[in-house]
Design a protein around this motif. Structure first.
Motif, PDB file in Angstrom:
ATOM      1  N   MET A  33       0.853  -1.192   0.000  1.00  0.00           N
ATOM      2  CA  MET A  33       0.000   0.000   0.000  1.00  0.00           C
ATOM      3  C   MET A  33       0.893   1.248   0.000  1.00  0.00           C
ATOM      4  SD  MET A  33      -2.999   1.235  -0.093  1.00  0.00           S
ATOM      5  CE  MET A  33      -3.827  -0.316   0.132  1.00  0.00           C
TER       6      MET A  33
ATOM      7  N   VAL B 177      -8.794   0.470   4.724  1.00  0.00           N
ATOM      8  CA  VAL B 177      -8.159   0.021   3.484  1.00  0.00           C
ATOM      9  C   VAL B 177      -6.812  -0.642   3.769  1.00  0.00           C
ATOM     10  CG1 VAL B 177      -7.125   0.810   1.325  1.00  0.00           C
ATOM     11  CG2 VAL B 177      -9.343   1.704   2.040  1.00  0.00           C
TER      12      VAL B 177
ATOM     13  N   HIS C  30      -7.594  -4.229   2.393  1.00  0.00           N
ATOM     14  CA  HIS C  30      -7.582  -4.101   0.930  1.00  0.00           C
ATOM     15  C   HIS C  30      -7.323  -5.430   0.213  1.00  0.00           C
ATOM     16  CE1 HIS C  30      -3.253  -3.872   1.813  1.00  0.00           C
ATOM     17  NE2 HIS C  30      -3.067  -4.298   0.587  1.00  0.00           N
ATOM     18  N   SER C  31      -6.688  -6.378   0.903  1.00  0.00           N
ATOM     19  CA  SER C  31      -6.399  -7.657   0.265  1.00  0.00           C
ATOM     20  C   SER C  31      -7.516  -8.687   0.458  1.00  0.00           C
ATOM     21  CB  SER C  31      -5.090  -8.239   0.814  1.00  0.00           C
ATOM     22  OG  SER C  31      -5.189  -8.470   2.211  1.00  0.00           O
TER      23      SER C  31
ATOM     24  N   ILE D 109     -14.405  -0.801   0.802  1.00  0.00           N
ATOM     25  CA  ILE D 109     -13.525  -1.705   0.063  1.00  0.00           C
ATOM     26  C   ILE D 109     -14.043  -2.001  -1.343  1.00  0.00           C
ATOM     27  CG2 ILE D 109     -12.586  -4.051  -0.018  1.00  0.00           C
ATOM     28  CD1 ILE D 109     -11.195  -2.221   1.977  1.00  0.00           C
TER      29      ILE D 109
ATOM     30  N   TYR E 189     -12.782   1.823  -2.661  1.00  0.00           N
ATOM     31  CA  TYR E 189     -11.353   1.559  -2.834  1.00  0.00           C
ATOM     32  C   TYR E 189     -11.006   0.885  -4.153  1.00  0.00           C
ATOM     33  CZ  TYR E 189      -6.908  -0.807  -2.599  1.00  0.00           C
ATOM     34  OH  TYR E 189      -5.670  -1.288  -2.909  1.00  0.00           O
ATOM     35  N   LYS E 190     -11.684  -0.191  -4.462  1.00  0.00           N
ATOM     36  CA  LYS E 190     -11.299  -0.945  -5.659  1.00  0.00           C
ATOM     37  C   LYS E 190     -11.476  -0.126  -6.938  1.00  0.00           C
ATOM     38  CE  LYS E 190     -11.769  -5.500  -3.568  1.00  0.00           C
ATOM     39  NZ  LYS E 190     -10.319  -5.745  -3.512  1.00  0.00           N
TER      40      LYS E 190
ATOM     41  N   SER F 177      -8.718   2.493  -6.869  1.00  0.00           N
ATOM     42  CA  SER F 177      -7.424   1.891  -7.157  1.00  0.00           C
ATOM     43  C   SER F 177      -7.230   1.691  -8.654  1.00  0.00           C
ATOM     44  CB  SER F 177      -7.306   0.553  -6.417  1.00  0.00           C
ATOM     45  OG  SER F 177      -6.031  -0.016  -6.624  1.00  0.00           O
TER      46      SER F 177
END
Length: 204
Positions: A1, A55, A59-60, A124, A128-129, A132
């Motif tokens: 990250m 996150v 995040h994973s 998430i 986030y995705k 990203s």
């Protein structure tokens, strides 16, 4: 990250939090209420830090139910700790859940923790995705430059906000300013200003 990516997540989470709190006040009939928790930017630091922690930790994860469970517990812990630290360091409390159902020392509640779980799932998988994937299309140098500029603005805002709150608390305790900075803060951010910008802030 990467650190620069966390800056963007902080900003987005803080903005969404401000809009959410503002919307809730309208729904509850309170009209427009400042909910950003800062002086110069519209970024709510509680939601900003919350988004970063969510996150960084999740995040994973690919299973929504794992995100929900970890987020519910983690969100409650973060809310509790931020409330505790604010009270101990600044002498104020921006939220108090005493009297709420299943509250924990008035700093968080089990129903709110359930909401934190849902929020984590949204952060998430909805925020986030996609963010990203969008950032992956931007050259790294541009990301770094933008994150440095934004980060510097946020740090300055945080420094001034914390300093103003400290002077606000000190004035409540009848303590005069001993430095030039303190006197400037007293003039620029007097009690009337602070009450308007931080309406939920109470002294412990």
């Amino acid at each position: 990250m990467k650190l620069c990516r966390l800056v963007f997540i902080y900003v987005l989470g803080g903005l969404v939090g401000t809009l959410w709190e503002t919307f809730l006040n309208f729904i509850n009939g309170n009209g427009f209420v400042y909910c950003n928790g800062s002086i110069f930017t519209p970024v709510n630091f509680v939601y900003g830090f919350g988004a970063v922690i969510i996150v960084a930790c999740l995040h994973s994860q690919t299973e929504w139910w794992r995100v929900y469970l970890i987020g519910a517990v983690g969100g409650g812990v973060v809310e509790y700790l931020l409330n505790f630290l604010e009270e101990k360091l600044l002498g104020t409390r921006s939220w108090n859940y005493d009297g709420k159902t299943l509250n924990i020392n008035g700093r968080t509640t089990l129903p709110y923790m359930a909401v934190w779980g849902l929020l984590c799932v949204a952060v998430i998988f909805i925020i986030y995705k996609p963010l990203s994937r969008f950032l992956d299309k931007i050259p790294p140098d541009i990301q770094k430059t933008a994150s440095v500029i934004i980060g510097a603005i946020l740090l300055l805002d945080l420094f001034i906000t914390v300093s103003a709150v400290l002077r606000y608390s000190a004035r409540n305790a009848n303590q005069n300013a001993f430095t030039a900075l303190g006197r400037i803060l007293d003039r620029c951010f007097n009690d009337a200003f602070m009450i308007k910008r931080f309406p939920k802030m109470k002294f412990s």
